[in-house]
Design a protein around this motif. Structure first.
Motif, short mmCIF file in Angstrom:
data_model
loop_
_atom_site.label_atom_id
_atom_site.label_comp_id
_atom_site.label_asym_id
_atom_site.label_seq_id
_atom_site.Cartn_x
_atom_site.Cartn_y
_atom_site.Cartn_z
N ARG A 3 7.61 74.24 7.81
CA ARG A 3 6.54 74.37 8.81
C ARG A 3 5.35 73.48 8.47
NH1 ARG A 3 6.16 80.89 10.15
NH2 ARG A 3 8.12 81.03 11.34
N GLY A 4 5.44 72.73 7.37
CA GLY A 4 4.41 71.76 7.04
C GLY A 4 3.40 72.19 6.01
N ARG A 5 3.52 73.41 5.46
CA ARG A 5 2.55 73.82 4.44
C ARG A 5 2.85 73.09 3.13
NH1 ARG A 5 0.68 78.61 1.02
NH2 ARG A 5 -1.49 78.86 1.66
N LEU A 6 1.82 72.61 2.48
CA LEU A 6 2.00 71.85 1.26
C LEU A 6 2.60 72.72 0.16
CD1 LEU A 6 -1.22 69.65 0.98
CD2 LEU A 6 1.03 69.05 1.85
N PRO A 7 3.58 72.20 -0.58
CA PRO A 7 4.20 73.01 -1.65
C PRO A 7 3.21 73.40 -2.73
CG PRO A 7 4.91 70.70 -1.75
CD PRO A 7 4.20 70.87 -0.45
N GLN A 8 2.16 72.58 -2.96
CA GLN A 8 1.16 72.95 -3.97
C GLN A 8 0.43 74.22 -3.56
OE1 GLN A 8 1.35 70.05 -2.17
NE2 GLN A 8 0.22 68.43 -3.22
N HIS A 9 0.06 74.32 -2.28
CA HIS A 9 -0.63 75.51 -1.78
C HIS A 9 0.28 76.73 -1.88
CE1 HIS A 9 -3.64 73.07 0.92
NE2 HIS A 9 -3.57 72.62 -0.33
N THR A 10 1.52 76.54 -1.46
CA THR A 10 2.47 77.66 -1.46
C THR A 10 2.72 78.17 -2.86
OG1 THR A 10 3.54 76.86 0.56
CG2 THR A 10 4.81 78.33 -0.85
N TYR A 11 2.91 77.25 -3.81
CA TYR A 11 3.26 77.67 -5.17
C TYR A 11 2.09 78.35 -5.87
CZ TYR A 11 6.23 77.70 -9.28
OH TYR A 11 7.03 78.10 -10.32
N LEU A 12 0.87 77.96 -5.56
CA LEU A 12 -0.28 78.65 -6.14
C LEU A 12 -0.34 80.10 -5.66
CD1 LEU A 12 -2.99 75.83 -5.90
CD2 LEU A 12 -2.12 76.89 -8.00
N ASP A 13 -0.13 80.32 -4.37
CA ASP A 13 -0.09 81.69 -3.85
C ASP A 13 1.06 82.47 -4.46
OD1 ASP A 13 -2.29 81.32 -2.20
OD2 ASP A 13 -1.08 80.66 -0.51
N TYR A 14 2.22 81.83 -4.54
CA TYR A 14 3.41 82.46 -5.13
C TYR A 14 3.13 82.88 -6.57
CZ TYR A 14 7.68 82.18 -7.94
OH TYR A 14 8.67 82.41 -8.86
N ARG A 46 7.87 68.90 8.45
CA ARG A 46 7.89 69.36 7.07
C ARG A 46 6.89 68.60 6.20
NH1 ARG A 46 13.86 68.76 5.41
NH2 ARG A 46 13.09 70.28 3.90
N SER A 47 6.52 69.21 5.08
CA SER A 47 5.54 68.59 4.18
C SER A 47 6.19 67.63 3.19
CB SER A 47 4.77 69.67 3.42
OG SER A 47 5.65 70.50 2.67
N ILE A 48 7.48 67.81 2.89
CA ILE A 48 8.21 66.92 1.97
C ILE A 48 9.16 66.09 2.81
CG2 ILE A 48 9.70 66.76 -0.04
CD1 ILE A 48 8.76 69.51 -0.90
N LYS A 49 8.93 64.80 2.91
CA LYS A 49 9.77 63.92 3.72
C LYS A 49 11.01 63.53 2.93
CE LYS A 49 6.39 64.17 6.60
NZ LYS A 49 6.46 65.16 7.70
N VAL A 50 12.19 63.74 3.53
CA VAL A 50 13.43 63.55 2.77
C VAL A 50 14.33 62.48 3.35
CG1 VAL A 50 13.37 65.95 2.02
CG2 VAL A 50 14.67 65.35 4.06
N LEU A 51 14.13 62.08 4.59
CA LEU A 51 14.98 61.05 5.15
C LEU A 51 14.82 59.74 4.38
CD1 LEU A 51 14.76 61.54 9.03
CD2 LEU A 51 16.59 62.22 7.48
N GLU A 52 15.94 59.04 4.22
CA GLU A 52 15.97 57.77 3.50
C GLU A 52 15.72 57.92 2.00
OE1 GLU A 52 16.37 54.09 5.13
OE2 GLU A 52 17.67 55.80 5.54
#
Length: 406
Positions: free
Chosen positions: A34-45, A227-233
């Protein structure tokens, strides 16, 4: 203090742990998509994960009277048990680093394949180690065929990842109006918006694809846009390399808890009680929390994997999906705690049956994220073979459960 001693209760705790530990990665993946930055998510986690450990330690570790050789949680905090504490904290560092790497591996390799391969590596390395640390209380004639099934599942998971990646490439290549060049232009110069600005901005006008069906080329590009992490290519081996690193970390944390609670290396002075599982889990989670916070604060300003930079202020203001991130931390914390409680009673080798969590994660991957939709028959056959081998392995591990003498 609540001590689990019978095998039936231990297995029940493992099954509860299996479900909730298999669910928390889906919540983290949902936020990333959904576009939330993994850094933000992992701090809350990390915050919620530590809260769960404190709750388990105080509620279960302080409940009732101390038993012989098993002091209550608060009593153990004042004892000279630092060698075992450091071992438990090393396990927490291993788990924290593994979860951090896995958060990026879920994006590059998919939730299902990542969890299967990480879990299989955990069992192949960690279960074998725990079997010998536990004094061989598990039935080897059942345990090691289960380990072999996990090993086979690793290779099948790698094949599933490769086949699915080729399917996605073919979908993009066969699409008449969606090309990789346009995808690159679409995501060039991505910057992080302040949450207050992003909340008021209408992004639907910038999204050229609406209501795309899962598994289609349009869906793949729509997902990449959000998404916040771009994976194509990205390089095909990147996801597998991340999985390998995460798997090594995951294989280390349960043997560390085993050593911390049972002191097989005899690092404690004579007369000092072993760490009870609740005290070990508390120190384990403290180090996991410290690592997660330090690294992700660093990643706010120096991100990796092409993720936009952020700041402490942007993190504090980012409430989009925060409750889901906090829930994922609570689920992981309680799941790990229940796994350790069950392992102390029935053997930590059998407790690795919780590594069946990819069965739950794969369910969420298919239902929530449309993984493997409209894939080739080869991918489906490999997927079914992988999960079948995985089910057989888990059944064998649970059947090998022993009983630790207290």
């Amino acid at each position: 203090m609540l001590i689990v001693e019978d095998k039936g209760s231990a297995i029940a705790l493992m099954l509860v742990s299996l479900f909730i530990v298999g669910t928390f990665p889906a919540l983290l993946t949902l936020l990333e998509r959904r576009g939330r930055l993994p850094q933000h998510t992992y701090l809350d986690y990390s915050i919620a994960n530590l809260l769960a450990a404190v709750m388990i330690a105080i509620v279960f570790g302080q409940f009732g009277e101390s038993k012989s050789g098993m002091p209550n949680f608060l009593t153990q905090l004042t004892q000279d048990n630092w060698p075992s504490v450091l071992i438990a904290m090393a396990g927490g560092v291993a788990l924290g680093l593994g979860n951090l790497i896995a958060q990026y591996a879920w994006a590059f390799a998919g939730l299902s394949v990542t969890m299967v391969m990480c879990s299989c590596m955990t069992v192949v390395v960690g279960t074998t180690t725990n079997y010998f640390l536990d004094g061989r209380i598990n039935r080897a004639e059942i345990l090691f065929p289960g380990v072999a099934c996990f090993l086979i599942a690793v290779f099948l998971a790698a094949a599933v990842h490769s086949s699915n990646a080729k399917d996605n490439e073919e979908k993009l290549r066969m699409s008449g109006n969606l090309h990789m060049d346009s995808v690159k232009k679409l995501f060039s110069g991505v910057v992080l918006l302040d949450p207050e600005i992003a909340k008021d901005r209408d992004t639907s006008a910038h999204n050229p694809i609406h209501q795309a069906k899962p598994g289609t080329a349009a869906f793949i590009i729509q997902l990449e846009q959000k998404r916040s992490i771009k994976v194509l290519e990205s390089h095909k081996l990147l996801g597998l390399n991340l999985i390998f690193l995460a798997g090594i970390c995951f294989a280390s944390f349960l043997p560390a808890i085993n050593l911390a609670t049972n002191d097989q290396c005899h690092v404690l002075r004579n007369g000092v009680p072993h760490l009870v599982v609740y005290t070990a889990f508390f120190y384990f989670s403290m180090s996991c929390f410290a690592l997660g916070v330090c690294l992700n604060v660093l990643f706010l300003y120096h991100p990796m994997a092409g993720v936009p930079a952020s700041s402490i202020g942007a993190y504090v203001r980012d409430w989009n999906g925060r409750y889901w991130a906090l829930l994922s931390g609570l689920l992981c914390g309680f799941g790990n705690g229940f796994q350790f409680m069950g392992g102390q009673a029935a053997g930590y080798a059998a407790a690795d049956s919780v590594q069946a969590l990819p069965l739950v994660s794969t369910f969420w991957g298919v239902v929530l994220f449309g993984e493997y939709r409209r894939s080739s028959m080869k991918t489906y056959i490999l997927l079914v073979a992988m999960l079948s081998m995985f089910v057989a392995a888990v059944v064998l591990l649970i059947a090998s459960a022993g009983h630790r003498k207290t």
